[in-house]
Design an enzyme around this catalytic site. Structure first.
Site, PDB file in Angstrom:
ATOM      1  CE  LYS A 186      -2.864  -3.362  -1.880  1.00 32.44           C
ATOM      2  NZ  LYS A 186      -2.497  -2.020  -1.410  1.00 32.44           N
ATOM      3  CB  SER A 224       2.021  -7.612  -5.544  1.00 34.28           C
ATOM      4  OG  SER A 224       1.671  -7.237  -6.863  1.00 34.28           O
TER       5      SER A 224
END
Length: 403
Positions: free
Chosen positions: A51, A300
């Site tokens: 992110k 992720s």
């Protein structure tokens, strides 16, 4: 628009804050699937997730005035840390609204980067509405975690790195929450090679993108229920949806139980901690009906609190029949316990826990209950232990494992 020039620009910008996450070839999953499987380990980023790419690039596109107003976002954890860290790098204030269900470790790490944290709502969507209210009230600049083309461009830099390392990649598996990561990766991947297949992966309990694809428009789920908290999103991004419709080849959904066993696989075979949302692409590998392909699974993130980790490991061992509990009834007389233990020992079973209940019946001479929690090598070994207990007249009954 998402253009090749913008992706190239973003790739240079994010180099200032990201760790190099080289592809890892997985012999274990390659052997299991008949493909050549690689992992893109974004769980190894400094903030524990990808992110930071989108957050930092988005902030780089803002004016000085927009930054000085202060930044605000909503997140279940990883985007929160990405924005908090990126804001710290730029020396600006950040406020993060997080669901009340967010693991404590993610809350504390977000605060550790200097951000103010507001806990609100049970899921991301409720936290996001609160962030919108605070942005309007205080004039903060809102950094959307996924429904923003600049954020998606920053996330797409992952695809640039994949292609540089593995130019002949054929499949990329991408986790989907709101769709920002999938938008960036699928769009850039198609710009670089129109023949590549990009597959999105969602938890079955929060499949908002699959539902939206089925209706041909952004659709809101009535509720979400999944252990993959980072992808527990009711409504996917509106502005990014057309890009996903164009560039995403398919969507796979996986059950929570599959994430639990995937966690165990990653820990034991790769010595890596990957959070449940990051494991979506690992669990999805067995759902691909292909052979001999070069596949990259994007991991992720790796921000999992220890309590959740402990629970997932325990459940994974139970699912794999490596821990189980049996109940046997014994006469209440000397030597019976040692005979049961001897039967188990001869089958190389490892006793983890014993519970002795003398009050299972009013006639203790007839029977007392012994609950034995055992460690086994797997299903076949478990069966051998149970068969041995049966052969010795103990009539074992499987009960829910309780560690």
């Amino acid at each position: 628009m998402l253009t090749l020039d913008k992706f190239e620009e973003a790739s240079e910008v994010v180099k200032k804050v990201i760790s190099e996450t080289k592809l890892i070839c997985s012999e274990h999953f390659s052997d299991k699937t008949g493909n050549k499987v690689y992992f893109k380990p974004e769980n190894m980023q400094f903030t524990g997730a990808y992110k930071v790419r989108g957050a930092y690039y988005k902030i780089s596109t803002l004016s000085e005035e927009e930054r000085e107003k202060g930044l605000i976002t909503a997140s279940a954890g990883n985007h929160a840390q990405g924005v908090a860290y990126a804001a710290k790098c730029y020396g600006v204030k950040a406020t993060i609204v997080m669901p009340t269900t967010t693991p404590l470790i993610k809350v504390n790490r977000t605060k550790g980067y200097g951000a103010d944290v507001v806990l609100y709502g049970d899921v991301y969507d409720e936290a996001c509405r609160k962030a919108d209210e605070l942005a309007a009230e205080h004039g903060y600049t809102f950094i959307h975690p996924f429904d923003d083309l600049a954020v998606a461009t920053g996330q797409g830099t992952i695809a640039m790195e994949i292609f540089k390392e593995l130019p002949l990649v054929e499949y990329i598996l991408v986790p989907i929450g709101g769709g920002g990561l999938a938008t960036g990766i699928s769009t850039l991947a198609k710009l670089l090679n129109a023949n590549i297949k990009v597959i999105g992966v969602e938890p079955a309990g929060a499949a908002c993108m699959k539902e939206s694809f089925a209706h041909g428009k952004v659709t809101t789920l009535p509720n979400v229920n999944t252990i993959a908290d980072g992808t527990a999103v009711k409504t996917p991004g509106e502005s990014i949806f057309p890009y996903l419709q164009k560039n995403l080849d398919d969507i796979i959904t996986v059950e929570d139980d599959e994430l639990i066993t995937a966690f165990l696989d990653m820990v034991e075979n790769h010595k890596m901690i990957v959070e449940n949302s990051g494991l979506l692409t690992v669990a999805a590998l067995k759902h691909l009906n292909v052979q001999g392909k070069k596949i990259v699974s994007v991991l992720s993130g790796g921000n999992m609190d220890v309590i959740t980790m402990s629970s997932v490991v325990q459940q994974g061992l139970i699912f794999r029949d490596r821990i189980f509990t049996v109940s046997v009834l014994l006469p209440d007389k000397p030597g019976e316990l040692s005979r049961v233990a001897d039967t188990i020992a001869k089958q190389q079973g490892n006793v983890i826990k014993l519970e002795h209940n003398q009050f299972v019946t009013t006639n203790r001479n007839a029977a007392v209950e012994l609950r034995i929690t055992l460690e086994a090598f797997g299903t076949e070994h478990k069966k051998k232990i149970i068969d041995a207990l049966n052969d010795n007249g103990y009539k074992p009954r499987l009960v829910q494992a309780n560690l």
